[in-house]
Enzyme design. Structure first.
Site, PDB file in Angstrom:
ATOM      1  N   ASP A  37      39.143   9.559 -33.047  1.00 48.17           N
ATOM      2  CA  ASP A  37      40.327   9.615 -33.909  1.00 48.17           C
ATOM      3  C   ASP A  37      40.133  10.688 -34.981  1.00 48.17           C
ATOM      4  O   ASP A  37      39.164  10.630 -35.745  1.00 48.17           O
ATOM      5  CB  ASP A  37      40.550   8.241 -34.559  1.00 48.17           C
ATOM      6  N   ASP A  45      42.817  10.291 -30.283  1.00 45.98           N
ATOM      7  CA  ASP A  45      43.885  11.255 -30.039  1.00 45.98           C
ATOM      8  C   ASP A  45      43.365  12.428 -29.206  1.00 45.98           C
ATOM      9  O   ASP A  45      42.165  12.577 -28.953  1.00 45.98           O
ATOM     10  CB  ASP A  45      44.485  11.744 -31.363  1.00 45.98           C
ATOM     11  N   ASP A 216      47.084   4.911 -10.037  1.00 46.95           N
ATOM     12  CA  ASP A 216      46.847   3.519 -10.401  1.00 46.95           C
ATOM     13  C   ASP A 216      47.514   2.545  -9.427  1.00 46.95           C
ATOM     14  O   ASP A 216      48.645   2.767  -8.992  1.00 46.95           O
ATOM     15  CB  ASP A 216      47.409   3.282 -11.813  1.00 46.95           C
ATOM     16  N   ASP A 347      38.830  -1.274 -16.667  1.00 46.82           N
ATOM     17  CA  ASP A 347      39.232  -2.621 -16.257  1.00 46.82           C
ATOM     18  C   ASP A 347      38.063  -3.536 -15.944  1.00 46.82           C
ATOM     19  O   ASP A 347      38.275  -4.669 -15.507  1.00 46.82           O
ATOM     20  CB  ASP A 347      40.128  -2.539 -15.012  1.00 46.82           C
TER      21      ASP A 347
END
Length: 569
Positions: A37, A45, A216, A347
């Site tokens: 960040d 970002d 995905d 995940d």
């Protein structure tokens, strides 16, 4: 005989020259929200990623896979996309993204985008129009069905995040299907207009100069011709939607069309997320006659869930099952295709916790997995923090977890009769948030990730487990990854050698050999906290080149020991 070896090696050298760029490098997966960040917002970002390109170049990375950075309500941390051809302002601007591509290219690094094409966000303009009536131009862009006669959902399918896979829409007086969260309605791939809109979005990013795509949840895009109830696999009378829709016949027609209209003619790589594709089916998905360059198949990661992914009902698996899953993929792509080698992603829990027994030395364990990652045949995928040795978090309360799946599985565990402590134990082991904690750059405040309040808590080990500390430690996990990745790139054996599993029936040791001409490289890993012995006759003339113990005895592996041998004859 020596002449045959030299011919084999010359052939391998020619093959090395013919390898695609993505076969010769390692890929690094970034979860942008948690990487770096630069604004103090508490969220990573694009500029932060650009600032860390030198770090990734030193690691030996040739491609960066970004999880979604499109505009999104962030219900599922970006996998609910509101606009497929824009950048979420939380991550920066399109100019920031274009600069990232430019700066990465200067360092020989490609940027790979994540395409989420099974579903969109409910805030996507396509869905807003689709749900407005049954007669609008996009009325058939999503999957709508009438209620049963009693007003209940069209089928008893259970969504992957828990609860019914159907949600009622007042405007249309119909249910829509959502494989994942309620806020992620499934797109209707049977509609050619939908498919073309998705192809156009992918080509938009190719025009920007991206180096490939990870696609995905692609195995869910094709739905069955008839929607019927399935045999319940849970006490609430529901059945996992994966059983009812994954890899439905006809899916490959869609995917070959996708390839023709997007992938063909571009120097990129594509890797599909294809949970449920068996090893014997890989040749339909990858290789000369397939669709993708590589395929993420999860047989080695889903051993605890062979009958529906319900965290409170995991099964105990054997090491021989894990080894077979990896070996099956290696064998299936030996002559045609290529494997993505991975043990972590956004995940999955951290590999040290996922695969190693309780009490295992975490540093030795993560280095052991690095050895497997870098010596199997295929392209290694490193998930952010894996190269530093990140482990799972175990926060006290479910309220501390952001992951929608963790919250859903926690509630499901309570409904199944488990105590709150037991439910939290399941979350501690399986939560996706363990992979999503912010990157740890320094020992300073917030681990150097942000000057603000981090969107997700920092792991409490950040003072000792961070890039700054490990960069200075020659024996660190980070420097091991750097060294071993460089070794892999220079090794013809690891790039092109044959694969053979050794000690196949051993429930303690994973062992395999890569062979090319007159050279062999052996990898052996002890998956237990105990000292184990084995018949080491095959190592007679081999010499140790890497190990996580200073001394190694052939025929003996110490607790969580991993050793690599080399042989030339």
């Amino acid at each position: 005989m020596r002449g045959d070896f030299h011919l084999t090696l010359r052939a391998a050298a020619i093959f090395m020259k013919n390898l695609k760029w993505w076969q010769k490098t390692a890929v690094y997966q970034i979860y942008p929200k948690s990487f770096m960040d630069t604004t103090g917002s508490g969220t990573g970002d694009i500029v932060g990623i650009t600032q860390k390109l030198d770090y990734l170049q030193k690691l030996g990375i040739g491609a960066i896979w970004l999880t979604p950075i499109y505009p999104s309500p962030q219900v599922d941390n970006g996998y609910d996309i509101a606009d497929y051809t824009a950048i979420d302002p939380a991550y920066g601007t399109m100019a920031d993204f274009e600069n990232l591509i430019s700066e990465a290219d200067k360092r020989g690094i490609k940027i790979v985008m994540d395409l989420v094409y099974n579903h969109s966000s409910e805030k996507n303009s396509w869905f807003i129009e689709s749900k407005s009536s049954r007669t609008n131009p996009k009325a058939d862009w999503y999957i709508w069905r009438d209620a049963k006669a009693d007003g209940s959902a069209p089928t008893n399918w259970r969504g992957i995040f828990g609860g019914s896979a159907w949600n009622w829409c007042e405007e249309r007086q119909q249910y829509y299907l959502h494989t994942f969260a309620v806020q992620q309605p499934d797109l209707n791939w049977e509609n050619p207009e939908v498919r073309q809109a998705l192809y156009d979005a992918a080509n938009f990013w190719l025009d920007k100069g991206v180096g490939g795509f990870r696609i995905d949840a692609i195995t869910y895009i094709k739905k069955p011709a008839e929607f019927v109830d399935g045999e319940p696999d849970n006490k609430d009378g529901t059945v996992a939607i994966h059983k009812m829709t994954a890899n439905t016949p006809g899916i490959l027609y869609f995917l070959h069309e996708f390839k023709k209209k997007v992938f063909d003619g571009h120097d990129i790589f594509t890797v599909g997320e294809a949970n449920g594709v068996a090893a014997e089916e890989l040749n339909q998905w990858v290789g000369d006659d397939g669709v993708f360059d590589m395929l993420f198949e999860f047989s080695h990661l889903t051993l605890a869930f062979t009958d529906g992914e319900i965290w409170c009902y995991p099964r105990k698996w054997k090491l021989t099952e894990f080894k077979k899953a990896l070996s099956d993929s290696q064998i299936a792509t030996k002559e045609n295709g290529w494997c993505p080698i991975f043990f972590e992603n956004h995940d999955q829990p951290r590999c040290m916790n996922h695969f190693m027994p309780e009490g295992a030395d975490s540093i030795k364990a993560v280095k052991a997995f690095a050895r497997i990652l870098m010596t199997l045949r295929g392209t290694p995928f490193i998930f952010q923090g894996q190269e530093l040795g990140f482990t799972n978090v175990a926060w006290d309360s479910i309220e501390q977890y952001n992951d929608i799946s963790s919250r859903g599985q926690y509630e499901l565990s309570l409904k199944e009769g488990f105590t709150s402590k037991e439910a939290m134990d399941f979350v501690h082991f399986f939560s996706r948030d363990s992979a999503r904690t912010p990157m740890q750059w320094t020992s300073g405040e917030n681990a150097g990730f942000t000057s603000g309040k981090s969107w997700l808590p920092i792991h409490d080990d950040y003072k000792t487990c961070n890039a700054e500390v490990e960069d200075k430690d020659a024996d660190s996990v980070l420097n091991f990854y750097r060294k071993f990745n460089a070794f892999r790139k220079d090794s013809e054996v690891l790039m092109h050698g044959d694969y053979e599993e050794l000690l196949q029936d051993d429930e303690n040791i994973f062992a395999f050999v890569r062979s090319l001409g007159n050279k062999k490289i052996y990898t052996l890993v002890n998956f237990t906290p105990d000292k184990v012995s084995f018949d080491a006759g095959f190592l007679n003339k081999a010499k140790k080149i890497f190990g996580n113990y200073s001394t190694t005895e052939k025929g003996i592996l110490q607790s969580t020991e991993a050793v690599v041998y080399e042989e030339e004859f």
